[in-house]
Enzyme design. Structure first.
Site, PDB file in Angstrom:
ATOM      1  N   ASP A   8       0.866  -1.163   0.000  1.00 24.28           N
ATOM      2  CA  ASP A   8       0.000   0.000   0.000  1.00 24.28           C
ATOM      3  C   ASP A   8       0.909   1.220   0.000  1.00 24.28           C
ATOM      4  OD1 ASP A   8       0.909   0.344   2.616  1.00 24.28           O
ATOM      5  OD2 ASP A   8      -1.078   0.294   3.533  1.00 24.28           O
ATOM      6  N   CYS A  66       3.069  -3.047   4.139  1.00 28.54           N
ATOM      7  CA  CYS A  66       2.306  -1.841   4.474  1.00 28.54           C
ATOM      8  C   CYS A  66       3.130  -1.084   5.513  1.00 28.54           C
ATOM      9  CB  CYS A  66       0.889  -2.161   4.949  1.00 28.54           C
ATOM     10  SG  CYS A  66       0.757  -3.112   6.471  1.00 28.54           S
ATOM     11  N   THR A  68       3.170  -1.004   8.788  1.00 26.30           N
ATOM     12  CA  THR A  68       3.658  -1.845   9.890  1.00 26.30           C
ATOM     13  C   THR A  68       3.735  -3.319   9.530  1.00 26.30           C
ATOM     14  OG1 THR A  68       1.431  -2.212  10.743  1.00 26.30           O
ATOM     15  CG2 THR A  68       2.650  -0.296  11.616  1.00 26.30           C
ATOM     16  N   HIS A  99       9.705 -23.792  10.410  1.00 25.88           N
ATOM     17  CA  HIS A  99       8.721 -24.421  11.286  1.00 25.88           C
ATOM     18  C   HIS A  99       7.276 -24.276  10.833  1.00 25.88           C
ATOM     19  CE1 HIS A  99      11.514 -24.467  15.063  1.00 25.88           C
ATOM     20  NE2 HIS A  99      12.047 -25.085  14.013  1.00 25.88           N
ATOM     21  N   HIS A 134       6.830 -30.585  12.897  1.00 25.62           N
ATOM     22  CA  HIS A 134       6.113 -29.362  12.523  1.00 25.62           C
ATOM     23  C   HIS A 134       4.887 -29.659  11.650  1.00 25.62           C
ATOM     24  CE1 HIS A 134       9.396 -27.316  14.385  1.00 25.62           C
ATOM     25  NE2 HIS A 134      10.243 -27.912  13.577  1.00 25.62           N
TER      26      HIS A 134
END
Length: 161
Positions: A8, A66, A68, A99, A134
């Site tokens: 964005d 974006c 954050t 993992h 896993h």
């Protein structure tokens, strides 16, 4: 490997700084589904484009950026079969592949800087899923996902305290 990238307005600058690295250094075939500037746009639309491309088999992995990375990761994990990880350190970047077999990495364009982003991407793309124990957790995730998307309740087993 074919990779989709989207951003964005808050991730535009970081995207422009890492595109050359992805193509030239990692030799990835990169499809850019992001916006082309810093004018405000709505990140969910961009995250959705990448996740749908993965679901359709058009690309192998995705990178979402974006401000954050939080919003992109929330949206991405709403899509069936997407295992998106918000990464802010090298160890997590590697371990989400080893993992969790993540197929989307989310980065904060205003949080990590281009040198860190490049390091995280090197570690994410350079690692391999370890499988083994896993796979049990991934199977549980897939079971929860199947039931939630079908509108069914997921019955929790008894777990150790």
């Amino acid at each position: 490997m074919k990779v989709a990238i989207a951003n964005d307005h808050g991730g535009y600058e970081l995207k422009t700084k890492i595109m050359g690295f992805l193509k030239d250094d990692l030799k990835l075939d990169v499809l850019d589904y992001g916006c082309g500037g810093t004018q405000i746009v709505r990140y969910p639309y961009y995250a959705a484009r990448v996740c749908q491309a993965i679901q359709k088999g058009e690309v192998d992995k995705g990178i979402l950026i974006c401000s954050t990375g939080i919003g992109m990761s929330i949206v991405a994990n709403k899509f069936k079969g997407i295992r998106a990880a918000l990464v802010d350190n090298s160890y997590s970047a590697e371990m989400t592949t080893r993992h969790n077999d993540s197929n989307v990495i989310c980065l904060g364009g205003r949080c990590i800087g281009d040198f860190n982003a490049i390091d995280f991407l090197k570690r994410w793309f350079g690692a391999s899923f370890e499988g083994g124990r896993h796979c049990i957790s991934l199977g549980i995730i897939e079971d929860i996902e199947e039931k939630n998307f079908a509108g069914e309740d997921y019955t929790l087993p008894e777990v150790e305290k």
